[in-house]
Motif scaffolding. Structure first.
Motif, PDB file in Angstrom:
ATOM      1  N   SER A 184       0.808  -1.219   0.000  1.00 48.72           N
ATOM      2  CA  SER A 184       0.000   0.000   0.000  1.00 48.72           C
ATOM      3  C   SER A 184       0.838   1.265   0.000  1.00 48.72           C
TER       4      SER A 184
ATOM      5  N   SER B  29     -11.440   3.397  -3.320  1.00 50.50           N
ATOM      6  CA  SER B  29     -10.705   2.534  -2.405  1.00 50.50           C
ATOM      7  C   SER B  29     -11.509   2.362  -1.121  1.00 50.50           C
TER       8      SER B  29
ATOM      9  N   ARG C 243      -9.319   1.900   5.245  1.00 49.61           N
ATOM     10  CA  ARG C 243      -8.793   0.878   6.143  1.00 49.61           C
ATOM     11  C   ARG C 243      -9.122   1.192   7.597  1.00 49.61           C
TER      12      ARG C 243
ATOM     13  N   ASP D 272      -6.884  -2.164  10.816  1.00 49.67           N
ATOM     14  CA  ASP D 272      -6.367  -3.425  10.317  1.00 49.67           C
ATOM     15  C   ASP D 272      -6.093  -4.445  11.409  1.00 49.67           C
TER      16      ASP D 272
ATOM     17  N   ASP E 237      -6.701  -8.529   8.422  1.00 56.68           N
ATOM     18  CA  ASP E 237      -6.321  -7.117   8.332  1.00 56.68           C
ATOM     19  C   ASP E 237      -7.253  -6.302   7.449  1.00 56.68           C
ATOM     20  N   TYR E 238      -8.318  -6.896   6.944  1.00 48.89           N
ATOM     21  CA  TYR E 238      -9.270  -6.157   6.123  1.00 48.89           C
ATOM     22  C   TYR E 238     -10.524  -5.822   6.933  1.00 48.89           C
TER      23      TYR E 238
ATOM     24  N   GLU F   1     -12.348 -15.327  10.475  1.00 51.25           N
ATOM     25  CA  GLU F   1     -12.041 -13.895  10.574  1.00 51.25           C
ATOM     26  C   GLU F   1     -12.017 -13.389  12.010  1.00 51.25           C
TER      27      GLU F   1
ATOM     28  N   TYR G 234      -4.339   3.623  11.704  1.00 52.41           N
ATOM     29  CA  TYR G 234      -3.877   2.391  11.078  1.00 52.41           C
ATOM     30  C   TYR G 234      -2.677   1.830  11.842  1.00 52.41           C
TER      31      TYR G 234
END
Length: 399
Positions: free
Chosen positions: A3, A120, A123, A141, A177-178, A201, A270
């Motif tokens: 990223s 996008s 995050r 994340d 991390d999503y 998850e 983040y």
């Protein structure tokens, strides 16, 4: 990190490709220095846009782009409206910087008419969740949280099944991390599945009840801790690749005759396991932030000089660490408060308000099953490093 090759801009989470060929002349050079003996990453640098010398910064004539001088590649950034006047006034980015070193960055405006915009996913994300009563949830994340609104409170007061009466902070135990918030709510409300089951998850199996959960506040009078009920209103400020931020307001609450007002400004960056809480308080000059002790089967850790408290406990078939870090020497005590009353046992850090009437602290967790922290020592070392970095922030200069 892949990223790092993308540049995300503003609240909409856009990045611009091909801007290297179309950039306006550089207006400023930013230099970031790390004075510590350890490498630094996932720490947010903020720059006032006015200081960059762009008359039209963030406006129709261009978007701010930050280039790493060493690689000549754009890095991830986000512009935000920090004062709520409707105009972006600050740019955020997170340099990866080695110990005892300095990095240089060039700041320019991209030609927005030539740049290609691509949508996008933010995050760092938060939102009000009316479809699940009226939660407010947020994530990055590494971790996710939620807390509860007035409808959930009224359901409890009216003896309606499914309500929640709590100003505690719930932990959602993610191990990917999503983003998962929207996915998990949809799973719970629209399918036969449930976010109480881990299908790869993570899951919601952290009990809050009327406890302080992970960083809720309370005020002690005599032998009793008093606290607010559910939030009464909310305002999301922004989402983005670097930070999400929002404000929760609470009705005044009574602490043995003291009328306490409470407004939480919460943000999550983040790469951080800890949310930042900036709480405007009236009616007292100290407040206590707490960590639930659940069944009191865990181990507490405290370092008042460093300004942190920790609770590491067994959790279902894993373990979890909870923590609070208080900057600027404002932790003025602590208490492991134990009682037979359900959900009222908490480890508290006592916090002195700043001169502006705000209590500032960071609170969060690390779940062993996420593989971020495997034991109590690793978790407490994280809190120590977090505290040290707050005391030694990255040094930012322009020339």
């Amino acid at each position: 990190m892949k990223s790092k090759q993308l540049v995300f801009i503003g609240l909409t989470g856009l990045f611009f490709m091909g801007c290297a060929e179309k950039e306006a002349p550089v207006k400023k050079k930013i230099f970031v220095s790390n004075t510590m003996d350890t490498d630094r990453e996932s720490e947010t640098v903020s720059i006032a846009i006015d200081s960059l010398g762009f008359d039209e910064a963030g406006g129709k004539k261009g978007r701010i782009v930050i280039i790493d001088d060493a690689t000549q590649k754009p890095i991830l950034s986000q512009t935000i409206d920090s004062d709520g006047d409707g105009n972006d006034d600050t740019v955020l980015f997170q340099p990866q910087i080695k110990a005892k070193s300095e990095m240089a960055f060039s700041v320019s405006l991209s030609d927005s008419t030539a740049a290609t915009a691509i949508d996008s996913v933010a995050r760092c994300y938060s939102r009000f969740v009316p479809e699940r009563t009226d939660d407010y949830a947020w994530e990055n994340d590494r971790v996710a949280f939620r807390t509860y609104g007035p409808t959930a409170q009224k359901m409890v007061e009216d003896d309606v099944k499914g309500g929640t009466l709590s100003s505690g902070i719930d932990a959602w135990l993610k191990r990917v991390d999503y983003p998962i918030i929207n996915k998990w709510y949809k799973k719970e409300l629209e399918t036969d599945g449930s976010y109480h089951e881990d299908t790869g998850e993570g899951l919601d199996n952290f009990h809050v009840g009327s406890s302080r959960g992970v960083g809720g506040i309370a005020l002690k009078d005599g032998d009793t801790y008093h606290n607010s009920k559910n939030f009464t209103s909310w305002k999301r400020l922004y989402n983005g690749p670097i930070r999400t931020s929002f404000v929760l307001t609470y009705a005044k609450w009574d602490a043995s005759g003291k009328q306490i007002s409470e407004e939480k400004h919460i943000s999550l960056d983040y790469g951080s396991n800890l949310s930042k809480f900036e709480i405007a308080i009236q009616g007292t000059d100290t407040i206590s932030a707490g960590l639930t002790l659940h069944e009191n089967e865990g181990t507490t850790g405290v370092d008042e000089e460093q300004g942190w408290i920790s609770y590491w406990e067994p959790h279902v078939n894993s373990e979890i660490g909870l923590g609070i870090v208080v900057p600027n020497g404002n932790m003025v005590g602590h208490e492991k408060y134990e009682t037979e009353e359900k959900d009222r046992s908490n480890l508290y850090g006592h916090i002195k308000l700043n001169d502006d009437g705000k209590a500032v602290y960071y609170a969060g967790f690390g779940w062993k099953k996420s593989a971020q922290f495997m034991n109590r020592t690793e978790w407490e070392n994280y809190l120590v490093r977090f505290s040290e970095k707050l005391k030694n922030p990255l040094v930012v200069g322009m020339r």
